[in-house]
Design a protein around this motif. Structure first.
Motif, PDB file in Angstrom:
ATOM      1  N   GLN A 197      10.070 -15.103   4.153  1.00 51.36           N
ATOM      2  CA  GLN A 197       9.594 -14.449   2.835  1.00 51.36           C
ATOM      3  C   GLN A 197      11.018 -14.651   2.328  1.00 51.36           C
ATOM      4  OE1 GLN A 197       6.886 -12.634   2.612  1.00 51.36           O
ATOM      5  NE2 GLN A 197       7.414 -11.738   0.409  1.00 51.36           N
ATOM      6  N   LEU A 218       6.368   1.608   4.028  1.00 57.72           N
ATOM      7  CA  LEU A 218       5.419   0.713   4.979  1.00 57.72           C
ATOM      8  C   LEU A 218       6.156   0.139   6.256  1.00 57.72           C
ATOM      9  CD1 LEU A 218       2.765  -0.759   4.825  1.00 57.72           C
ATOM     10  CD2 LEU A 218       4.090  -2.837   3.642  1.00 57.72           C
ATOM     11  N   SER A 222       6.495   0.720  11.484  1.00 53.83           N
ATOM     12  CA  SER A 222       5.875  -0.376  11.626  1.00 53.83           C
ATOM     13  C   SER A 222       6.017  -1.155  13.009  1.00 53.83           C
ATOM     14  CB  SER A 222       6.259  -1.281  10.592  1.00 53.83           C
ATOM     15  OG  SER A 222       7.469  -1.700  10.657  1.00 53.83           O
ATOM     16  N   THR A 225       6.787  -4.993  13.840  1.00 52.49           N
ATOM     17  CA  THR A 225       5.553  -5.728  13.605  1.00 52.49           C
ATOM     18  C   THR A 225       5.803  -6.469  12.636  1.00 52.49           C
ATOM     19  OG1 THR A 225       4.350  -4.431  12.923  1.00 52.49           O
ATOM     20  CG2 THR A 225       4.019  -4.823  15.474  1.00 52.49           C
ATOM     21  N   LEU A 226       6.737  -6.123  11.270  1.00 50.53           N
ATOM     22  CA  LEU A 226       6.639  -6.666  10.034  1.00 50.53           C
ATOM     23  C   LEU A 226       7.782  -7.284   9.686  1.00 50.53           C
ATOM     24  CD1 LEU A 226       5.048  -3.655   8.089  1.00 50.53           C
ATOM     25  CD2 LEU A 226       3.894  -5.749   8.939  1.00 50.53           C
ATOM     26  N   THR A 461      -7.585  -4.218   7.321  1.00 49.56           N
ATOM     27  CA  THR A 461      -6.439  -3.855   6.236  1.00 49.56           C
ATOM     28  C   THR A 461      -5.038  -4.187   6.577  1.00 49.56           C
ATOM     29  OG1 THR A 461      -8.090  -2.380   5.056  1.00 49.56           O
ATOM     30  CG2 THR A 461      -5.926  -2.344   4.399  1.00 49.56           C
ATOM     31  N   MET A 462      -4.617  -3.409   7.845  1.00 52.34           N
ATOM     32  CA  MET A 462      -3.355  -3.491   8.088  1.00 52.34           C
ATOM     33  C   MET A 462      -2.983  -4.815   8.681  1.00 52.34           C
ATOM     34  SD  MET A 462      -2.926  -0.101  10.596  1.00 52.34           S
ATOM     35  CE  MET A 462      -3.386   1.515   9.623  1.00 52.34           C
ATOM     36  N   GLN A 464      -4.238  -7.455   7.228  1.00 49.22           N
ATOM     37  CA  GLN A 464      -4.148  -8.343   6.002  1.00 49.22           C
ATOM     38  C   GLN A 464      -2.670  -7.993   5.390  1.00 49.22           C
ATOM     39  OE1 GLN A 464      -7.933  -6.936   4.296  1.00 49.22           O
ATOM     40  NE2 GLN A 464      -7.913  -8.858   3.622  1.00 49.22           N
ATOM     41  N   LEU A 465      -2.176  -6.866   5.478  1.00 49.73           N
ATOM     42  CA  LEU A 465      -0.788  -6.478   5.167  1.00 49.73           C
ATOM     43  C   LEU A 465       0.289  -6.913   5.735  1.00 49.73           C
ATOM     44  CD1 LEU A 465      -1.436  -2.552   4.363  1.00 49.73           C
ATOM     45  CD2 LEU A 465      -1.320  -4.277   2.620  1.00 49.73           C
ATOM     46  N   LYS A 466       0.094  -7.069   7.277  1.00 47.63           N
ATOM     47  CA  LYS A 466       1.045  -7.793   8.037  1.00 47.63           C
ATOM     48  C   LYS A 466       1.132  -9.157   7.914  1.00 47.63           C
ATOM     49  CE  LYS A 466       1.760  -9.011  12.790  1.00 47.63           C
ATOM     50  NZ  LYS A 466       3.138  -8.742  13.204  1.00 47.63           N
ATOM     51  N   VAL A 468       0.752 -10.480   4.920  1.00 47.39           N
ATOM     52  CA  VAL A 468       1.494 -10.883   3.652  1.00 47.39           C
ATOM     53  C   VAL A 468       2.953 -11.031   4.197  1.00 47.39           C
ATOM     54  CG1 VAL A 468       2.510  -9.714   1.761  1.00 47.39           C
ATOM     55  CG2 VAL A 468       0.254  -9.739   2.096  1.00 47.39           C
ATOM     56  N   LEU A 469       3.515 -10.261   4.866  1.00 50.56           N
ATOM     57  CA  LEU A 469       5.091 -10.351   5.469  1.00 50.56           C
ATOM     58  C   LEU A 469       5.303 -11.254   6.527  1.00 50.56           C
ATOM     59  CD1 LEU A 469       5.207  -6.386   5.050  1.00 50.56           C
ATOM     60  CD2 LEU A 469       6.411  -8.272   3.439  1.00 50.56           C
ATOM     61  N   VAL A 480       0.739  -2.639  18.202  1.00 48.57           N
ATOM     62  CA  VAL A 480      -0.060  -1.877  17.061  1.00 48.57           C
ATOM     63  C   VAL A 480      -1.312  -2.718  16.723  1.00 48.57           C
ATOM     64  CG1 VAL A 480      -0.023  -1.343  14.568  1.00 48.57           C
ATOM     65  CG2 VAL A 480       2.240  -1.556  15.992  1.00 48.57           C
ATOM     66  N   LEU A 481      -1.437  -3.785  16.202  1.00 50.50           N
ATOM     67  CA  LEU A 481      -2.561  -4.547  15.786  1.00 50.50           C
ATOM     68  C   LEU A 481      -3.185  -5.315  17.082  1.00 50.50           C
ATOM     69  CD1 LEU A 481      -1.732  -5.187  12.105  1.00 50.50           C
ATOM     70  CD2 LEU A 481      -3.176  -3.428  13.126  1.00 50.50           C
TER      71      LEU A 481
ATOM     72  N   LEU B   4     -10.091   4.835   3.756  1.00 50.73           N
ATOM     73  CA  LEU B   4     -10.455   4.022   2.751  1.00 50.73           C
ATOM     74  C   LEU B   4     -11.896   3.794   2.845  1.00 50.73           C
ATOM     75  CD1 LEU B   4      -7.742   1.278   3.436  1.00 50.73           C
ATOM     76  CD2 LEU B   4      -7.572   3.504   1.964  1.00 50.73           C
ATOM     77  N   GLN B 197     -13.515  -3.868  -0.808  1.00 51.10           N
ATOM     78  CA  GLN B 197     -12.685  -3.609   0.624  1.00 51.10           C
ATOM     79  C   GLN B 197     -13.857  -2.961   1.353  1.00 51.10           C
ATOM     80  OE1 GLN B 197      -9.730  -4.727   1.012  1.00 51.10           O
ATOM     81  NE2 GLN B 197      -9.550  -4.267   3.224  1.00 51.10           N
ATOM     82  N   GLY B 212      -0.184   3.217  13.376  1.00 48.43           N
ATOM     83  CA  GLY B 212      -0.063   2.119  12.434  1.00 48.43           C
ATOM     84  C   GLY B 212       0.249   2.034  11.097  1.00 48.43           C
ATOM     85  N   TYR B 213       0.268   1.101  10.156  1.00 46.57           N
ATOM     86  CA  TYR B 213       1.284   1.217   9.035  1.00 46.57           C
ATOM     87  C   TYR B 213       0.763   2.622   8.071  1.00 46.57           C
ATOM     88  CZ  TYR B 213       1.841  -3.234  10.701  1.00 46.57           C
ATOM     89  OH  TYR B 213       1.796  -4.370  11.514  1.00 46.57           O
ATOM     90  N   ASN B 214       1.752   2.987   7.503  1.00 45.29           N
ATOM     91  CA  ASN B 214       1.442   4.267   6.704  1.00 45.29           C
ATOM     92  C   ASN B 214       0.787   3.864   5.209  1.00 45.29           C
ATOM     93  OD1 ASN B 214       1.767   6.408   5.160  1.00 45.29           O
ATOM     94  ND2 ASN B 214       3.951   6.630   5.180  1.00 45.29           N
ATOM     95  N   LEU B 215      -0.647   3.874   5.497  1.00 45.68           N
ATOM     96  CA  LEU B 215      -1.422   3.311   4.197  1.00 45.68           C
ATOM     97  C   LEU B 215      -1.198   4.612   3.215  1.00 45.68           C
ATOM     98  CD1 LEU B 215      -4.471   1.862   5.836  1.00 45.68           C
ATOM     99  CD2 LEU B 215      -2.294   0.743   4.974  1.00 45.68           C
ATOM    100  N   GLN B 464       1.559  -9.524  -3.478  1.00 41.32           N
ATOM    101  CA  GLN B 464       0.768  -9.914  -2.443  1.00 41.32           C
ATOM    102  C   GLN B 464       0.126  -8.757  -1.763  1.00 41.32           C
ATOM    103  OE1 GLN B 464       4.279 -12.279  -0.909  1.00 41.32           O
ATOM    104  NE2 GLN B 464       2.699 -13.686  -0.422  1.00 41.32           N
ATOM    105  N   LEU B 465       0.816  -7.544  -1.613  1.00 40.63           N
ATOM    106  CA  LEU B 465       0.196  -6.457  -1.040  1.00 40.63           C
ATOM    107  C   LEU B 465      -0.949  -6.131  -2.085  1.00 40.63           C
ATOM    108  CD1 LEU B 465       3.403  -4.670  -0.112  1.00 40.63           C
ATOM    109  CD2 LEU B 465       2.093  -5.729   1.403  1.00 40.63           C
ATOM    110  N   VAL B 468      -4.146  -8.004  -1.565  1.00 42.60           N
ATOM    111  CA  VAL B 468      -4.969  -7.521  -0.255  1.00 42.60           C
ATOM    112  C   VAL B 468      -6.074  -6.509  -0.500  1.00 42.60           C
ATOM    113  CG1 VAL B 468      -4.847  -6.552   1.851  1.00 42.60           C
ATOM    114  CG2 VAL B 468      -3.091  -8.173   1.302  1.00 42.60           C
ATOM    115  N   LEU B 469      -5.592  -5.654  -1.441  1.00 44.64           N
ATOM    116  CA  LEU B 469      -6.448  -4.592  -1.680  1.00 44.64           C
ATOM    117  C   LEU B 469      -7.267  -4.674  -2.898  1.00 44.64           C
ATOM    118  CD1 LEU B 469      -3.797  -1.624  -0.950  1.00 44.64           C
ATOM    119  CD2 LEU B 469      -5.955  -2.414   0.778  1.00 44.64           C
TER     120      LEU B 469
END
Lengths: 481, 481
Positions: A197, A218, A222, A225-226, A461-462, A464-466, A468-469, A480-481, B4, B197, B212-215, B464-465, B468-469
């Protein structure tokens, strides 16, 4: 706003792709040489014993050693290492103190373990701003030692002397009461190296921001993992003028939890409020030479001025006595207090001592406090039914408790029962609008429970967010995933 | 963990694509009929006056009316509306109380304004768990009215009677002191409708999670650009046994800020600590019939037991007097207190009254508290140099302050000077490791400053984040990014 740093686009490799490997296995010599070229030969190891030390944490998860361990000395080296691994498709596992409880450092796909403990500088201390910027090697105790006599401290205390960036990475909290927020709320800012990135730089150090999406939030929790956390800005708190601890025994779990709720409702600013069941209390008595009564017990701690404490103590004493507390005792002297909290922090070892040679697995569910009594009572019934040895400690102020299960790691059948028990407990928590993990994280073992907690598409969703990074999925894969 | 929800994949439209339009303009009749079919004819309006009411907030940003306004009655309707708009490429603008200050509701690309105020139920109140679940139409005052006599309240107070979900969407905070965290830390959970979504369901209501991630944290402060918040779980706090307010005047800005730092360092749990410069103090004296001295002033509020308060007051009085405070006065009676805070909340109108017919623009920078004196002094010099009328109020406990600039909206030249001043102030804050917005958000006007704060690629990461949404970029377009 998190400061995101590019993984350096570092000189071309003659053997680009040659060493590329997603499966676990040996790294080719050229790649190891390239690692050495970044951090220096003495800061890379492929020795079996070293790799095995880095392939496990304090949990029962089996050791999965990385292919190599490297010790970067600064963020620029971290960035170059990340670029090097990413370019070659090699998994990256960030490593702090290895005190995690969910197998977060297991190198399930092999790869390079980046041990960040050599980066242990306190970069910036702003007493007037109640903030400090630390590198990932700085531990909780090292920071508080450095802060000694400054009038400020970092109160979040998960027990282990974890690294502060590691605590941010797992969203750790611990025995700090509801009046002290967990890591999440005390992490003001992060510096993160993203493997693939370009760079976003942001200021480090202010308290409050509404500028764009909360990237810092975020990355907190994590679990590596990010990206790689290479610095964190933490909120500091004034050292209380006085501290008093107390223990009291209760006739029942319900009475202990009711007392907790009443103390919170009375707005008594309790700094710590920990629950121990009679099994754990017994274990702590033996291990830490206490002589508390063997009953559901609360350990409490209060911070404030002498005068404010007197009032807090008096109110609390009234409340717990209304709930049938007995053997109520205050520990006002520093050494008494420290004996008490050392015992609490050693609860894990006290539990292990109940069955020498065993390993421990700690559950970590968290439920709305009103549901605590029923789930605690049910958990103790399940324990008896399962025939497992388990004891319970809980950060009762926020509905989070741990059932420490003892298991002979060589006994597959018993290990199976432990896992089944932990999953059943996780599902009970979900059914009560709780979570499968309050502070230990998902790691390796709770991925199915995470799916049940946030739903298949929440996990998607998580993912997809991962993506990105970490588009190649090389940051701490399998967690985690 | 945020819950979500899928935007319902709702029956096929014979005219699929027919109405599709990204540019601003009239919606075709079929589309309006489809909106009516979801919420009922009486809950859709395309009347100019209604659209204009929904095209502006309290800022100087020019009104940009949506093409239609709809009032869904429940989350299922929200979901169907989102699906309908998304399928047709129509922008979606969530609307609460319209009390924002950064043009967050301006329909810069037209589209459908979804006014959520008819969804105003308190869904779940858990006193024992210190939590409440509210729909987006519930405002701060309505909740606290409902909580009256419950022993709990929601203390976050941005001044306006904003909707609680709107406060979550902008990450609002306000006059609550450092001892009360901003919205961010009091939002335990969210229910969010994503336009495109599938669903991730999670429990609503526990305090603490590491799953998991802090959505939730990602949606707090996202300003309606990621999804529609249809419910939030908030952390409640015990109502203090007693409350005392105070004002004191200082010889200088430095003395006022020094007092604040010393009060925080002394661990006095101040509930509110607000700074007003002499210009603002003068305006408040006139507008709210106070007779405080016209000088840099602190408004303070303390919560606690009678006994704890006595001690807090005494310590604070010592500290401010050491810093040269004069005209020190306590307001212990409820009506005195409320007069004081009403005056503070009316500071905005007091400022506007300084130049009748003008509109106001409020800056919102936040810096480390140690840098506050220099930036405040510099800001006052810049004000004089600019020839603009401006007054300053600040949530000094966390380094956040507002310079309220008065402008004749029809005077393009003056408007230009206001914007230039605000940008210059934002850049000063960034240079001091601060942020361009502490609580108002980015909205329309601070996108360039956000770019400078987090860097072009930080913005790219956010983009980019968002993708995703909100892959079609229809959620509140033109805001934040």
């Amino acid at each position: 706003m998190a400061r995101l740093l590019r993984a350096a686009t570092w000189g071309l490799f003659p053997w680009r792709g040659y060493c590329s490997q997603k499966a676990k296995g040996e790294l080719c010599r050229d790649f190891v040489e390239a690692l050495k070229a970044v951090v220096g030969g003495s800061h890379v190891s492929t020795a079996t014993v070293v790799r095995e030390q880095h392939g496990r944490d304090e949990s029962v998860h089996r050791c999965e050693p990385p292919d190599a361990v490297v010790w970067p000395q600064n963020v620029e080296q971290v960035s170059r290492l990340a670029a090097l691994c990413y370019r070659q498709g090699v998994p990256i596992i960030p490593f702090g103190t290895g005190t995690g409880l969910e197998g977060g450092v297991c190198a399930v796909q092999g790869g390079v373990c980046i041990n960040l403990t050599h980066m242990d500088r306190i970069l910036e201390l702003n007493l007037e701003d109640f903030s400090v910027v630390v590198e990932p090697g700085v531990t909780r105790k090292a920071l508080n030692l450095h802060l000694r006599d400054s009038g400020l401290w970092f109160p979040v205390d998960p027990g282990a002397d974890a690294s502060l960036c590691g605590m941010a990475a797992t969203g750790a909290s611990g025995t700090n009461g509801p009046s002290t927020a967990p890591s999440r709320d005390n992490v003001l800012n992060l510096e993160v190296v993203l493997p693939d990135q370009a760079a976003a730089t942001g200021g480090l150090g202010f308290w409050k921001s509404a500028a764009g999406y909360n990237l810092t939030g975020l990355f907190v929790g994590s679990e590596g993992t990010l990206g790689l956390i290479t610095a964190t800005t933490l909120r500091l708190h004034p050292v209380p003028e006085a501290i008093v601890a107390a223990t009291c025994a209760f006739p029942s779990v319900q009475a202990a939890v009711d007392s907790t709720v009443h103390i919170l409702q009375a707005a008594v600013p309790v700094a710590r409020i920990e629950f121990l069941d009679e099994v754990m209390m017994d274990a702590c008595n033996r291990y830490s030479k206490l002589n508390c009564s063997v009953a559901p017990t609360l350990f409490l701690e209060f911070h404030g001025s002498q005068q404010a404490l007197e009032e807090q103590l008096q109110r609390t004493e009234e409340i717990v006595q209304q709930n049938g507390a007995s053997d109520f005792s205050w520990a006002k002297a520093a050494e008494e207090r420290s004996q008490l909290w050392t015992a609490r922090h050693n609860a894990w070892y006290a539990a292990l001592a109940m069955r020498p040679g065993c390993k421990g697995y700690s559950t970590d569910v968290c439920v709305p406090i009103s549901r605590l009594p029923e789930i605690l009572v049910q958990t103790k019934e399940d324990l008896n039914a399962s025939g497992l040895t388990g004891s319970i400690v809980g950060h009762v102020g926020d509905g989070n408790f741990h059932c420490i299960l003892l298991v002979n790691p060589d006994d597959a059948e018993e290990l199976g029962r432990v896992k089944a028990f932990a999953e059943q407990l996780g599902r009970r928590a979900l059914a009560l609008h709780g979570t499968c993990t309050g502070e230990h994280g998902i790691g390796l073992g709770k991925r199915q429970l995470l799916r049940e907690e946030v739903g298949a598409v929440g996990v998607e969703t998580m993912r997809q967010l991962k993506a990105v990074l970490d588009p190649q999925g090389l940051m701490n894969p399998g967690k985690v995933l």
